[in-house]
Write an enzyme that holds these catalytic residues in place. Structure first.
Site, PDB file in Angstrom:
ATOM      1  N   LYS A 164       0.832  -1.207   0.000  1.00 35.94           N
ATOM      2  CA  LYS A 164       0.000   0.000   0.000  1.00 35.94           C
ATOM      3  C   LYS A 164       0.862   1.250   0.000  1.00 35.94           C
ATOM      4  CE  LYS A 164      -3.820   2.466   0.439  1.00 35.94           C
ATOM      5  NZ  LYS A 164      -3.544   3.656   1.207  1.00 35.94           N
ATOM      6  N   GLU A 171       0.842   6.828  -6.639  1.00 39.34           N
ATOM      7  CA  GLU A 171      -0.259   7.802  -6.676  1.00 39.34           C
ATOM      8  C   GLU A 171       0.281   9.227  -6.611  1.00 39.34           C
ATOM      9  OE1 GLU A 171      -2.835   9.105  -3.005  1.00 39.34           O
ATOM     10  OE2 GLU A 171      -3.454   7.116  -3.688  1.00 39.34           O
TER      11      GLU A 171
END
Length: 292
Positions: A164, A171
Site C-alpha cells: 500500500k 499515486e
C-alpha cells in the site's frame, strides 16, 4: 461471519456498512458515541464469539499502537487482529511478535478506496500467515470490488502495508504529472478550454484513469480551482516509500520529485498543488485549504 471494527471515520464507517450489506455481523467501536455500536473496546470484545476477529481502522502511529496494546490484554489465544490503517510496515512485525506471544494472530491490510469504497469496493493488499489470512477471506471478499481483481495476499507480515505504501508513492507521482500538465495548459493562451481537454482524455487515451476522472470532477466544481490554496499535505507513505528506496538502492526519481513538490507547496501558493489538493479531496475526502 462476525467482525469487530475499531474506528468508524470516513473509511471505517463505510467499510462497516459494506460488510453488513454482504450479510456479515459487524460490531463497531468509535470514540464518537453517535456512530459507535458499543461503549468500549472491552464491550466490543465481549460481544464477539470466539475465535474473535478485530479490525483496527485508526490513524497510524500512537493511536494504532494504543489500540493494539489494549486488544492484546482483552483478546484470547486463537483470536486475530487486523490492522487496516496506513501503518508503517516495520510496525507490523513488532505488533505480530507482541500479539503472537499471547497466541493472537496478526494480519496487516493495506486498504485503498477512500470515500468511494462503499460503492466501488476497496482494493486490499494483505500480509500475514496463510492460516490467519484464509479465515478472513469472507470479510476480504465483502470489501473488495466485484470481479477477479482488487485483492492480493501479498506475502508475510508487513507485505500488505508495504504494498500500500508503494501504491501511494505511485499515486503521488501520477497526481503530480496531471497537475503539471494542467498548469501548463492553463498557462498558454491558445488553449481556451482546459477542463474540456482533460475531459477529452477520459476515453481512448493511454493516460485515462480514475484519477483523471476525479480531476474532471474537481474542475467541474471549480473550473480553474480558483477557490483553493495551492497547498497539499503528505500523509507519510510518500516519505516512507522514498526512505525504503534509499535503503534498497532503488532509484525513484518521479516519486521523490512528487514528494518534494508537496514540500514546496507549503512555501508558495502553487498552481500545481491546487490540482493535487483537489484530487486528494476527491478520492479521499482529505481537507483542502480555501483561499482567504
Amino acid at each position: 461471519m462476525q467482525l469487530g471494527l475499531i474506528g468508524l471515520g470516513k473509511m471505517g464507517g463505510n467499510m462497516r456498512e459494506r460488510i453488513r450489506r454482504a450479510g456479515h455481523t459487524v460490531i463497531g467501536y468509535d470514540r464518537n458515541p453517535e456512530v459507535s455500536d458499543v461503549k468500549s473496546l472491552a464491550e466490543l470484545v465481549e460481544k464477539l464469539d470466539a475465535p474473535r476477529h478485530v479490525w483496527v481502522m485508526v490513524p497510524a502511529g500512537t493511536a494504532t499502537q494504543t489500540v493494539i496494546d489494549e486488544l492484546g490484554d482483552l483478546l484470547s489465544p486463537g483470536d486475530t487482529v487486523i490492522d487496516g490503517g496506513n501503518s508503517r510496515w516495520t510496525d507490523d512485525e513488532k505488533h505480530a511478535a507482541a500479539l503472537g506471544i499471547k497466541g493472537i494472530g496478526f494480519v496487516d491490510a493495506g486498504v485503498s478506496g477512500g470515500v468511494w469504497g462503499l460503492k466501488n469496493g476497496y482494493a486490499l493488499m494483505v500480509g500475514g500467515e496463510k492460516e490467519y489470512v484464509d479465515r478472513l477471506r469472507p470479510i476480504f471478499d465483502a470489501l473488495k470490488p466485484e470481479g477477479p481483481y482488487g485483492y492480493v495476499h501479498a506475502g508475510r507480515v508487513g507485505a500488505g502495508h508495504f504494498s500500500k505504501m508503494v501504491h501511494n508513492g505511485i499515486e503521488y507521482a501520477m497526481m503530480q504529472a496531471y497537475a503539471e500538465g494542467w498548469e501548463l495548459l492553463e498557462k498558454v493562451h491558445s488553449v481556451e478550454n482546459v477542463r474540456e481537454v482533460f475531459r477529452s482524455w477520459q476515453e481512448g487515451t493511454v493516460i485515462r484513469s480514475w484519477l483523471l476522472d476525479l480531476a474532471v470532477n474537481a474542475l467541474d466544481e471549480d473550473e480553474h480551482l480558483e477557490g483553493l490554496r495551492g497547498y497539499a499535505e503528505d500523509s507519510g507513505e510518500g516519505r516512507w516509500t522514498v526512505e525504503a528506496a534509499i535503503d534498497n538502492a532503488v532509484p525513484l526519481p518521479a516519486i521523490t520529485a512528487s514528494l518534494f513538490a508537496r514540500f514546496a507547496s507549503r512555501q508558495d501558493d502553487s498552481p500545481q498543488m491546487k490540482m493535487i489538493a483537489a484530487l486528494r479531496n476527491q478520492f479521499g475526502g482529505h481537507a483542502v485549504e480555501k483561499k482567504g
